[in-house]
Design a protein around this motif. Structure first.
Motif, PDB file in Angstrom:
ATOM      1  N   ARG A 195       8.592  32.220  38.196  1.00 52.64           N
ATOM      2  CA  ARG A 195       8.046  30.757  38.368  1.00 52.64           C
ATOM      3  C   ARG A 195       6.518  30.282  37.697  1.00 52.64           C
ATOM      4  N   GLU A 246       8.623  39.120  25.270  1.00 48.62           N
ATOM      5  CA  GLU A 246       9.676  38.914  25.874  1.00 48.62           C
ATOM      6  C   GLU A 246       9.742  39.439  27.356  1.00 48.62           C
ATOM      7  N   ARG A 279       9.756  36.856  30.221  1.00 38.45           N
ATOM      8  CA  ARG A 279      10.655  36.937  31.241  1.00 38.45           C
ATOM      9  C   ARG A 279       9.968  36.959  32.697  1.00 38.45           C
ATOM     10  N   PRO A 329      10.806  43.572  34.589  1.00 35.55           N
ATOM     11  CA  PRO A 329       9.921  42.893  33.148  1.00 35.55           C
ATOM     12  C   PRO A 329       8.334  43.093  33.412  1.00 35.55           C
ATOM     13  N   TYR A 351      21.339  32.846  23.847  1.00 41.46           N
ATOM     14  CA  TYR A 351      22.027  31.473  23.594  1.00 41.46           C
ATOM     15  C   TYR A 351      23.392  31.670  22.956  1.00 41.46           C
ATOM     16  N   THR A 386      13.739  34.298  24.547  1.00 42.21           N
ATOM     17  CA  THR A 386      13.539  33.457  25.538  1.00 42.21           C
ATOM     18  C   THR A 386      14.015  31.842  25.457  1.00 42.21           C
ATOM     19  N   ILE A 395      17.947  29.051  36.801  1.00 38.90           N
ATOM     20  CA  ILE A 395      17.128  29.426  35.677  1.00 38.90           C
ATOM     21  C   ILE A 395      17.915  30.373  34.450  1.00 38.90           C
ATOM     22  N   GLU A 406      17.113  42.019  39.143  1.00 39.51           N
ATOM     23  CA  GLU A 406      16.145  41.317  38.608  1.00 39.51           C
ATOM     24  C   GLU A 406      16.496  39.671  38.521  1.00 39.51           C
ATOM     25  N   PRO A 452      17.689  34.720  29.420  1.00 38.41           N
ATOM     26  CA  PRO A 452      18.509  35.527  28.303  1.00 38.41           C
ATOM     27  C   PRO A 452      17.945  36.798  28.070  1.00 38.41           C
ATOM     28  N   LEU A 493       9.065  33.672  33.927  1.00 41.50           N
ATOM     29  CA  LEU A 493      10.418  32.822  34.248  1.00 41.50           C
ATOM     30  C   LEU A 493      10.590  33.175  35.467  1.00 41.50           C
ATOM     31  N   LEU A 494      10.981  34.340  35.751  1.00 44.16           N
ATOM     32  CA  LEU A 494      11.439  34.868  36.996  1.00 44.16           C
ATOM     33  C   LEU A 494      10.564  34.521  38.351  1.00 44.16           C
TER      34      LEU A 494
END
Lengths: 502, 325
Positions: free
Chosen positions: A458, A448, A452, A144, B162, A187, B182, B200, B185, A455-456
């Motif tokens: 953190r 997006e 992402r 990402p 979702y 997300t 975690i 990933e 999506p 998110l990955l």
């Protein structure tokens, strides 16, 4: 080396009469859905999937693949003739192609698109034959963070796309980003700007925006001065590129092919980025850059070559890893599963007939497309000499059918009408809509991938700079930005704009 | 001609099979619209098209598939809910149907799965399997749970969005084992599969057909089945239920119509689809796709959906699972 042996297997498979027939059926359908605005290869392949149940796997995939790259050939036709990009990758073709058509050069534009696509398709086929496995592993290195940086690069490069005022271009990009926000956020799953309308929950389809702003907007504008429009269409000169044209398109075709082949293997907006990127690149390097947007033949050759090369190389991750790079490839994987073949690296070793047959068929299919499309040019060109009061209701009808077919919803047709009005306004205030469309597509993807990544990781944003591929692309983006903003170059840019305006 | 005889024979066979039990058999007089609330080409679409083709042969009218994608299936569901309960508009729904009330409990969701629809039959199940990338270095379900417990919030589970089977299975897994992962999506099942291959994400409850090839190529490690039974293609992979009792999240599909569908229509459609699901040719096509026929009576299907609604509400109670809004 087994390569020759493999190619032989491929030839033997692709050249059997039955597979030649399915290849022809595929590219014919592909051209047809490409020409019809709104009908895309995804829906066509999905609907033809059940028919392939009874076929041998090679024939099934050869036909489905033909639909996909055939649609890339056909997609440019309406973009050039009536300013109707049916697919994201033909938006940039419309910029100069349609201007060429207005100057009576529709035949030359169409021939350029077909020839450029063929050369690109041929080269891309060889790229697949020789480099498929190593290229596929590069695609997997794109996480990402890399995608986000690629999108940033693409968006900054899109400023180059703009004609006229830089302020207009920025405003259009921002408007495109806003429109892209409509729908369910991937997300978090929350809905944004949907006004509680379920029909907006998946966002606005690209085809609706493109057809409204380009196609319908153009028609509304044309209706203001119908007499002028008919005069323009009557002077059709030459169906084939001239010697001078050839000299001008050969470079763009090769540069477009290289860019398209590289971006095609990347999942996501690869093909679209490829055509936008190839156009921006040509506009920068071409000695005729002042002509861009006013009917430069390079502006047709480069993006058309790029999107066909991209369409071809997007098969690489699917064939070698079983990883789909776009919805069409996801369907192809579905078709393989239906045939009892497990997609993945083993396809190459366990199904050599399928693997090599499909690759060789792509080149055969490209040849068929060239043979199919060149004679059709005369016919297409005559289409625009149909009196406009007969032509425009047909275009509106086809647009409405195409948009309706996206999800069988009349809401989408109304939405297209609204965007048509918007397109007319843009034309009146002289705002170029191409950056809006690019931002509309890239914006949500950028968000997006950004989210992402975070998110990955953190929440650690340094990953964008510590991952080498991502860092390199961000650096290139900064350099590009500096080029646009640096005073001396900026002055030149503005001079160029003034020339264009004058 | 041959085709006509063939379908007449099939119809006769069907009548014999159902023993003419439904006295007031419904005879459709015009084509039946079968709405698929998803884009063409997905598993639900392909399975439904196979079934539609078979039922067309026996019911005497074409069963026409119409894709009404959007809003996670809500657009298709609204179309059917508002249709006349005459049997000519039906829909194939999936796992999200029973889970949406829980996912969207914080806002008004536009339907009640049991009150707004007539449930006709469950049609097919697609088994699921928990896969991880080889680079994670985890080979068993117990190791995954241990790693997640030792490092809360470091492992990630992907999904196709979702309310999809991947998301729901992951949430149930979290609720039952008490681990924290975690949720990542993606836009589609294909992209989430690719994310496991590239490493990933740390795991995915994938539908088996999408994962088998990668498992065979050692690009993914299967830890456990997400559905309750072992499958032939993965003889060594035990169900998650072995460690987590009662765990069973297949990607199920079922046929529903608008509320108030007359009983003879429900029974006819139920019998027709049940017969199609027993047809050897259909069974083979479904099994090539990795789908398992799962015909049920209307009553069994109602009981199943009721249990689904309860199950996902329970998960939402425990994990706070929701689609934010």
């Amino acid at each position: 080396m087994d390569l020759l042996g493999n190619l032989w297997i491929g030839l033997e498979t692709a050249l059997t009469p039955i597979n030649l027939l399915y290849c022809l059926v595929g590219v014919f359908f592909g051209t047809a859905v490409g020409v019809l605005p709104g009908l895309g290869p995804v829906a066509t392949i999905a609907m033809l999937l059940p028919i392939t149940f009874g076929l041998p796997p090679e024939s099934a995939l050869i036909m489905l693949a033909g639909i996909y790259y055939g649609a890339q050939y056909g997609g440019s036709t309406t973009a050039i003739l009536v300013n109707l990009p049916g697919e994201s990758s033909s938006v940039v073709t419309a910029l100069d192609g349609y201007q060429m058509a207005r100057q009576g050069k529709a035949g030359r534009a169409l021939a350029t698109a077909a020839i450029g696509s063929f050369i690109a398709g041929t080269i891309a086929t060889f790229v697949i034959i020789f480099f498929a496995p190593p290229l596929a592993s590069i695609a997997l290195k794109f996480g990402p963070a890399e995608y986000f940086s690629l999108m940033v690069l693409g968006l900054i490069a899109s400023i180059v796309l703009a004609r006229g005022s830089l302020l207009h271009a920025l405003a259009m990009i921002v408007l495109g980003l806003f429109l892209g926000l409509v729908g369910t956020d991937i997300t978090s799953g929350s809905e944004r700007y949907t006004f509680d309308l379920p029909k907006l929950a998946d966002g606005i389809d690209f085809v609706i925006v493109a057809m409204g702003i380009f196609g319908i907007g153009e028609i509304v504008a044309n209706l203001e001065n119908e007499s002028k429009r008919e005069l323009l269409a009557k002077r059709v000169t030459g169906l084939m590129p001239t010697r001078e044209d050839w000299r001008r398109i050969i470079g763009p075709i090769f540069r477009g092919t290289v860019l398209g082949s590289i971006l095609g293997i990347l999942p996501g907006g690869g093909a679209m980025l490829a055509s936008f990127g190839a156009y921006s690149l040509e506009k920068k390097v071409s000695p005729n850059s002042a002509e861009f947007g006013k009917g430069a033949i390079e502006g047709v050759a480069a993006p058309e070559s790029a999107n066909n090369a991209g369409a071809q190389t997007s098969f690489i991750p699917m064939l070698t890893l079983g990883v789909p790079s776009n919805p069409v490839m996801a369907l192809m994987i579905g078709a393989m599963i239906i045939q009892g073949i497990q997609p993945g690296p083993s396809v190459m070793t366990e199904q050599p007939k399928l693997f090599w047959g499909l690759i060789v068929s792509m080149w055969v299919g490209n040849l068929m497309l060239l043979a199919l499309n060149l004679p059709l040019i005369g016919l297409w060109v005559r289409m625009i000499s149909i009196p406009y009061h007969l032509l425009y209701p047909m275009i509106v009808a086809f647009c409405s059918i195409g948009v309706f077919s996206l999800s069988n919803s009349t809401f989408d047709v109304y939405l297209m009408a609204i965007f048509g009005l918007l397109g007319y306004v843009f034309r009146k205030i002289d705002a170029e809509p191409a950056p809006l469309l690019l931002a509309f597509v890239l914006g949500p993807m950028m968000e997006e991938f950004l989210r992402r990544t975070l998110l990955l990781s953190r929440g650690d944003a340094t990953v964008f700079f510590t991952r080498p591929i991502s860092a390199t692309m961000l650096a290139v983006a900064v350099v590009l930005l500096l080029i646009v903003l640096l005073p001396s170059i900026r002055q030149k840019r503005e001079e160029a704009f003034e020339e264009e305006a004058g | 001609m041959f085709r006509k005889i063939h379908s007449a024979l099939a119809a006769a066979a069907l009548l014999a099979f159902t023993g003419g039990a439904q006295a007031a058999d419904w005879k459709p007089e015009k084509p039946i619209k079968l709405i698929i609330p998803f884009a063409p080409g997905g598993a639900t679409d392909v399975v439904s098209r196979i079934l539609a083709a078979k039922v067309t042969e026996t019911i005497g009218q074409p069963v026409v598939v119409e894709n009404r994608a959007g809003g996670g299936g809500l657009i298709g569901l609204s179309a059917v809910r508002e249709a006349r309960p005459d049997g000519y508009t039906v829909l194939v729904t999936t796992i999200g149907f029973g889970a949406n009330p829980a996912l969207y409990r914080h806002k008004k969701i536009p339907y009640d799965p049991l009150k707004d629809f007539t449930l006709i039959t469950r049609t097919a199940d697609i088994p699921t399997v928990l896969v991880v990338p080889p680079s994670l270095g985890i080979n068993t379900l117990q190791e995954f749970i241990d790693r997640a417990k030792a490092n809360p919030g470091t492992l990630s589970l992907g999904s196709a969005g979702y309310g999809t089977v991947n998301h729901l299975a992951g949430e149930l897994f979290k609720a039952e084992t008490g681990i924290q992962t975690i949720h990542v999506p993606y836009r589609s099942g294909g992209l989430s599969t690719a994310a496991v291959v590239s490493g990933e994400i740390s795991g995915l409850f994938a539908t088996t057909p999408s994962a088998l090839g990668h498992i065979k190529n050692k690009a993914m490690v299967p830890l456990a089945m997400g559905s309750s039974k072992k499958i032939d293609a993965l003889p060594d992979v035990e169900p998650t239920a072995k460690l987590v009792p009662g765990f069973d999240v297949p990607d199920w599909q079922g046929l529903i119509g608008p509320a108030g569908l007359p009983k003879n229509i429900v029974d006819t459609l139920n019998a027709q689809f049940a017969a199609a699901l027993k047809d050897p040719d259909v069974v083979k096509r479904l099994s090539d796709l990795g789908a398992v026929p799962a015909a049920s009576t209307p009553e069994e299907f109602v009981a199943f959906v009721t249990s689904e609604v309860k199950k996902w509400n329970g998960v939402a109670d425990r994990t706070g699972m929701k689609a934010e809004n």
